[in-house]
Scaffold this motif. Sequence first.
Motif, PDB file in Angstrom:
ATOM      1  N   ILE A  17     -63.834  41.901  45.835  1.00  0.00           N
ATOM      2  CA  ILE A  17     -65.221  41.591  46.183  1.00  0.00           C
ATOM      3  C   ILE A  17     -65.343  41.232  47.661  1.00  0.00           C
ATOM      4  CG2 ILE A  17     -67.141  39.999  45.768  1.00  0.00           C
ATOM      5  CD1 ILE A  17     -66.133  39.750  42.876  1.00  0.00           C
ATOM      6  N   PHE A  18     -64.493  40.322  48.122  1.00  0.00           N
ATOM      7  CA  PHE A  18     -64.657  39.740  49.459  1.00  0.00           C
ATOM      8  C   PHE A  18     -64.328  40.733  50.580  1.00  0.00           C
ATOM      9  CE2 PHE A  18     -62.758  37.367  53.046  1.00  0.00           C
ATOM     10  CZ  PHE A  18     -63.889  36.678  53.448  1.00  0.00           C
ATOM     11  N   VAL A  19     -63.192  41.400  50.492  1.00  0.00           N
ATOM     12  CA  VAL A  19     -62.748  42.269  51.593  1.00  0.00           C
ATOM     13  C   VAL A  19     -63.705  43.433  51.823  1.00  0.00           C
ATOM     14  CG1 VAL A  19     -60.890  43.751  52.414  1.00  0.00           C
ATOM     15  CG2 VAL A  19     -60.342  41.566  51.327  1.00  0.00           C
ATOM     16  N   PRO A  20     -64.074  44.218  50.808  1.00  0.00           N
ATOM     17  CA  PRO A  20     -65.025  45.317  51.071  1.00  0.00           C
ATOM     18  C   PRO A  20     -66.384  44.824  51.563  1.00  0.00           C
ATOM     19  CG  PRO A  20     -63.951  45.606  48.950  1.00  0.00           C
ATOM     20  CD  PRO A  20     -63.628  44.233  49.400  1.00  0.00           C
ATOM     21  N   ALA A  21     -66.861  43.707  51.006  1.00  0.00           N
ATOM     22  CA  ALA A  21     -68.169  43.193  51.418  1.00  0.00           C
ATOM     23  C   ALA A  21     -68.161  42.793  52.889  1.00  0.00           C
ATOM     24  CB  ALA A  21     -68.575  42.012  50.545  1.00  0.00           C
ATOM     25  N   MET A  22     -67.134  42.095  53.344  1.00  0.00           N
ATOM     26  CA  MET A  22     -67.088  41.671  54.736  1.00  0.00           C
ATOM     27  C   MET A  22     -66.896  42.856  55.673  1.00  0.00           C
ATOM     28  SD  MET A  22     -67.857  38.648  54.747  1.00  0.00           S
ATOM     29  CE  MET A  22     -67.795  38.657  56.520  1.00  0.00           C
ATOM     30  N   LEU A  23     -66.224  43.885  55.202  1.00  0.00           N
ATOM     31  CA  LEU A  23     -66.062  45.081  56.022  1.00  0.00           C
ATOM     32  C   LEU A  23     -67.413  45.716  56.327  1.00  0.00           C
ATOM     33  CD1 LEU A  23     -64.262  47.265  57.328  1.00  0.00           C
ATOM     34  CD2 LEU A  23     -64.159  48.370  55.082  1.00  0.00           C
ATOM     35  N   THR A  24     -68.232  45.893  55.302  1.00  0.00           N
ATOM     36  CA  THR A  24     -69.526  46.536  55.527  1.00  0.00           C
ATOM     37  C   THR A  24     -70.552  45.583  56.131  1.00  0.00           C
ATOM     38  OG1 THR A  24     -69.994  46.119  53.173  1.00  0.00           O
ATOM     39  CG2 THR A  24     -69.259  48.315  53.778  1.00  0.00           C
TER      40      THR A  24
END
Length: 201
Positions: free
Chosen positions: A122-129
Amino acid sequence: MNAWLVRGLGMSLVHVVFRALLGAAIAQWPLQGSTLRWSSLVIVVVVALIWGGIDGIRDRRAFPEPEDGADLTVVWLRAGIVGGLVAGAASWLLSLIPALELTQQGLFFEVTSGAAFTILLIFVPAMLTVTVGRFFVSREQRKNGTAPQVPSHERRREPVPVGDGHDSPTGQHAYVGADASVADSDAPTTSFPAADPGSRP
């Protein structure tokens, strides 16, 4: 309801639903288990990517100055923790129903190792975008000339010399600056005695 709680519960719902669908699909097509697992994993990551990108775009449009924007890192970190814990506990509870096969692990595993993996999903992809969304909005604002400008009262204006030095009684340049119209009331003043016309040769 807090933004991080909405995102955490929403992502946990997505995770649990696709785990349930994955269990049903594997029971129907057991030879395609690996492909189905990767497919459900990709779907969860894509949802986090889309949601994070929307947050980044909205935040930069609402707050063109980076320091004024929301702290989306904390928002999505909390959302990931909530999503991981809730998804793990809910998957374990639903696995007690014979018709559903969400997990074969115990509750302790689901709320520790399983939850940690879900938090990363959840956290890594969300912060990437979030970062990408903010970047593209900032670039669009610069391209369209709508980027925030420095307010006029914060601009530093250097004093400009007026005259050639002969116009001033002291033979020095007079300067006009940003605060030239405001006299400094605390500046020291010196009084000179009036010249006696009779003393001139």
